[in-house]
Write a protein that holds these residues in place. Structure first.
Motif, short mmCIF file in Angstrom:
data_model
loop_
_atom_site.label_atom_id
_atom_site.label_comp_id
_atom_site.label_asym_id
_atom_site.label_seq_id
_atom_site.Cartn_x
_atom_site.Cartn_y
_atom_site.Cartn_z
N LEU A 19 51.46 -20.42 -28.27
CA LEU A 19 50.01 -20.37 -28.08
C LEU A 19 49.46 -21.75 -27.73
N ARG A 20 50.01 -22.78 -28.37
CA ARG A 20 49.57 -24.15 -28.10
C ARG A 20 49.86 -24.53 -26.64
N HIS A 21 51.01 -24.08 -26.14
CA HIS A 21 51.34 -24.35 -24.73
C HIS A 21 50.26 -23.82 -23.80
N VAL A 22 49.92 -22.56 -23.96
CA VAL A 22 48.94 -21.99 -23.03
C VAL A 22 47.53 -22.49 -23.32
N HIS A 23 47.27 -22.85 -24.57
CA HIS A 23 45.97 -23.44 -24.92
C HIS A 23 45.78 -24.78 -24.22
N LEU A 24 46.83 -25.59 -24.20
CA LEU A 24 46.69 -26.93 -23.61
C LEU A 24 47.01 -26.97 -22.12
N SER A 25 47.95 -26.13 -21.66
CA SER A 25 48.37 -26.22 -20.25
C SER A 25 47.73 -25.16 -19.37
N GLY A 26 47.04 -24.19 -19.99
CA GLY A 26 46.47 -23.11 -19.19
C GLY A 26 47.53 -22.07 -18.87
N LEU A 33 57.67 -21.16 -19.77
CA LEU A 33 57.68 -21.22 -21.23
C LEU A 33 59.12 -21.22 -21.75
N THR A 34 59.97 -20.39 -21.12
CA THR A 34 61.37 -20.33 -21.51
C THR A 34 62.01 -21.71 -21.40
N MET A 37 60.14 -24.45 -23.86
CA MET A 37 60.32 -24.30 -25.31
C MET A 37 61.79 -24.24 -25.71
N GLY A 38 62.67 -24.14 -24.74
CA GLY A 38 64.10 -24.10 -25.08
C GLY A 38 64.52 -22.84 -25.81
N LEU A 39 63.82 -21.75 -25.58
CA LEU A 39 64.18 -20.47 -26.19
C LEU A 39 64.64 -19.52 -25.08
N ASN A 40 65.34 -18.43 -25.45
CA ASN A 40 65.79 -17.53 -24.38
C ASN A 40 64.68 -16.54 -23.98
N ARG A 41 64.91 -15.86 -22.86
CA ARG A 41 63.88 -15.01 -22.28
C ARG A 41 63.41 -13.89 -23.21
N LEU A 73 55.57 -13.15 -14.64
CA LEU A 73 54.24 -12.91 -15.20
C LEU A 73 53.69 -14.21 -15.79
N VAL A 74 52.38 -14.34 -15.70
CA VAL A 74 51.72 -15.53 -16.24
C VAL A 74 51.06 -15.19 -17.57
N VAL A 75 51.26 -16.05 -18.58
CA VAL A 75 50.62 -15.86 -19.88
C VAL A 75 49.35 -16.71 -19.91
N ARG A 76 48.24 -16.04 -20.22
CA ARG A 76 46.94 -16.69 -20.09
C ARG A 76 46.19 -16.57 -21.43
N PRO A 77 45.54 -17.66 -21.89
CA PRO A 77 44.79 -17.55 -23.15
C PRO A 77 43.58 -16.65 -22.97
#
Lengths: 400, 400
Positions: A19-26, A33-34, A37-41, A73-77
């Motif tokens: 959530l912080r990623h999309v809050h700060l980066s849009g 994000l994958t 954040m170094g996490l898998n899909r 797909l794009v994740v948007r706040p």
């Protein structure tokens, strides 16, 4: 020496981190994000699904990708649905704003403030009134996830009590509790020192984005500091860290409102500049400071001398802080922006004389990207802190 | 915004956390580890078994419990088997020590150092010689897990290069690399600033145990600072944070070795005191400082005036730092211990005059519990950092 986190704690951390990623980066693609954040899909998909179900983000196709193939797909706040209330209480003005997730200012109201003693009831009443007007325009599905206040004074971390503010003429005022009662939203009000919040804002969204060692200096009538060291805001034992305005730079110098002499604030604050320029008692505030800098620029000798004197003490203070903190960036905000822009050579010269080479070799001096909204944006970030730390728990707390 | 840790990372964190407990607290029962770490009994058992198999701890029955029933096994660090090498390079002395897990000084060698330019070859050779002597006495199963050095100067975090040290007359010296080559153990040498390491030592094992906001001031010929804010050592962008000795307290005052004037070091350092007392040029070092304090104590007027003057500037410097950091504890180490003990009233008076009440209401002023070994103990803790962060990985790195 705490033990490592449990599986559930890690899931909460990851939800907050996404959530912080999309809050700060849009808006950010799942693919990005994958990788960031170094996490898998599949983990990113599951986290996004949880945040979408909670109404904090939504997924959509990007407008244009410019590439062939199926776009990620794009994740948007959910900026218009999830918001905070942010207040900025300065010596000369009061601001209230509704700020959406992602940092979008959705609505704002502002009023000038007469100098003179601070009245808790009056200011809280006015801000609650602004809020009432703003909330009338809000849709039924919108949810307020926090309230944050920037105040020009020393604030106890524990409970939002303003402990001191010589320039506002208050001591031990329960600002957080009073405002919470007046708003009547059942949401705790977080209060922070203006310079501390300015530092957080410029690090999150401003000139210090990505920097882990930043000093933000805020000039209003007085001077405050917000210091980020190794990525963390310097709080101190009780929350009063960063009071750089009361560092003595000129032992035995001009009297300060704190009772001491020769503090940075006494030598560099608004009054010091206006007195040195022979303009004290006429105009006050940012316009008065700007007029001295403009006059110096046009060749007015008295104004020029005043600015050089003040710039030299400012440089000495900054040099001390650079020796102490070895920061990457120093940001000059509030009315210090004008003074720095008018006396940058003095400031730089003092730093070159008084700071060890290794401590200044990578130093950058800057003014805020966020301008006069720095402290307001900081108050909004303070209000978002809970939902970014633990999104689902924070929503449950506000009854959403 | 990093994602949460994996299961394997958590296991490593927990192994490190458990080892750190017994390293700092000494022999600890499994029951107490269970409650202090907030993990269940079977996890503690598994972690202890791993550390025991690696030879880092052993379990045994406690000597006496004073209670009925079956006593809980005690987990004890393998102090005589697992050790580090710690070196303290000061202006007036060189110390080498072998320090066992748990902080036990197993062996030490020391030699006075003549003042004058620092010779990298000479000092490294001497310390390597001391080490050779000490290692002859070590059993075949003992394992060295790290090497740490305390140095009176500014050290680049990245590679252990000493960037500056006006009082040692060096700049840009590859101390870590040279000492590693001379020792020939194949173990990287970690180098830290003396005051930074003093702060870590007093927080880990000294007067600041448990404090998250501590300032350690170290006086040698110069003055350095080690600052712990919110539990973290203040490093700064390049690792040079904490150079409080070059904070200007007396603008335009005494010249300083750094090229500036009126620095804390110039007004409060050894030379300032000895000159004010009319004793410069005779004796130097800790004994000379102590003799001024003793003379003041016996009523010598010149010594008394000198101590008051220096104590007043020290107080002003500390007042600035308390306004900036709002610490819980300030520790006066090295020769500042003597000055503080002789001029505590001046220091306290300056703090009362110059520091905002809220920032000093819980402040404690102290001298080091670890005495003259503070910086050496800090070097040992620096050397232990790897094995405490990730015990099994650290052992693998040193080939054990």
């Amino acid at each position: 020496m705490r033990a490592g986190p449990s599986q559930e704690e890690i899931r909460r951390q990851n939800l907050g981190a996404l959530l912080r990623h999309v809050h700060l980066s849009g808006p950010t693609s799942r693919a990005e994000l994958t990788s960031r954040m170094g996490l898998n899909r599949s983990t990113i998909m599951a986290l996004t699904a949880d945040l979408t179900a909670a109404g904090l983000v939504r997924e959509e196709l990007p407008r244009e990708t410019g590439r062939a193939g199926r776009p990620s797909l794009v994740v948007r706040p959910e900026s218009s649905r999830v918001y905070v209330l942010a207040f900025d209480i300065g010596v000369d003005r009061l601001v209230a704003a509704r700020v959406g997730l992602g940092g979008v200012i959705l609505d704002r109201a502002e009023s000038p403030r007469d100098r003179g003693p601070f009245s808790l009831g009056e200011v809280s009443g006015l801000l609650a009134g602004f809020t009432g007007q703003m909330l009338k325009k809000v849709g039924a599905d919108a949810v307020c996830v926090g309230v944050g206040v920037s105040f020009s004074g020393g604030v106890r971390r524990l409970d939002g009590v303003v402990r001191f503010s010589p320039n506002m003429g208050v001591a031990d005022v329960p600002l957080g509790a009073e405002l919470e009662a007046r708003l009547g939203l059942g949401i705790p009000v977080a209060v922070g020192n203006d310079a501390n919040l300015g530092a957080l804002a410029e690090q999150a969204r401003g000139v210090g984005a990505g920097s882990r060692d930043l000093i933000y200096l805020h000039g209003d009538v007085g001077i405050g500091g917000g210091i980020i060291a190794s990525g963390q805001l310097l709080g101190g034992h009780g929350g009063y860290g960063g009071e750089v305005g009361h560092m003595v730079v000129n032992a035995g110098g001009r009297p300060c409102g704190c009772g001491s002499r020769g503090c940075l604030e006494a030598e560099v604050g608004e009054r010091a500049l206006l007195e040195a320029a022979g303009r004290f008692g006429h105009q006050v505030g940012r316009d008065a400071v700007r007029s001295v800098v403009d006059a110096a620029d046009r060749g007015d000798v008295v104004a020029r001398e005043a600015l050089l004197r003040v710039g030299d003490w400012l440089g000495l203070g900054v040099a001390n802080l650079v020796n102490i903190f070895n920061p990457e960036i120093v940001v000059f905000g509030g009315m210090l922006r004008e003074i720095y822009l008018g006396a940058a050579a003095q400031v730089r010269s003092r730093i070159n004389t008084d700071v060890l080479y290794a401590s200044r070799e990578h130093l950058r001096l800057r003014t805020p990207v966020l301008g006069d909204d720095t402290t307001l944006v900081g108050a909004a970030e303070l209000a978002f802190a809970q939902v970014l730390a633990d999104p689902l728990d924070a929503l449950a707390r506000v009854g959403a």
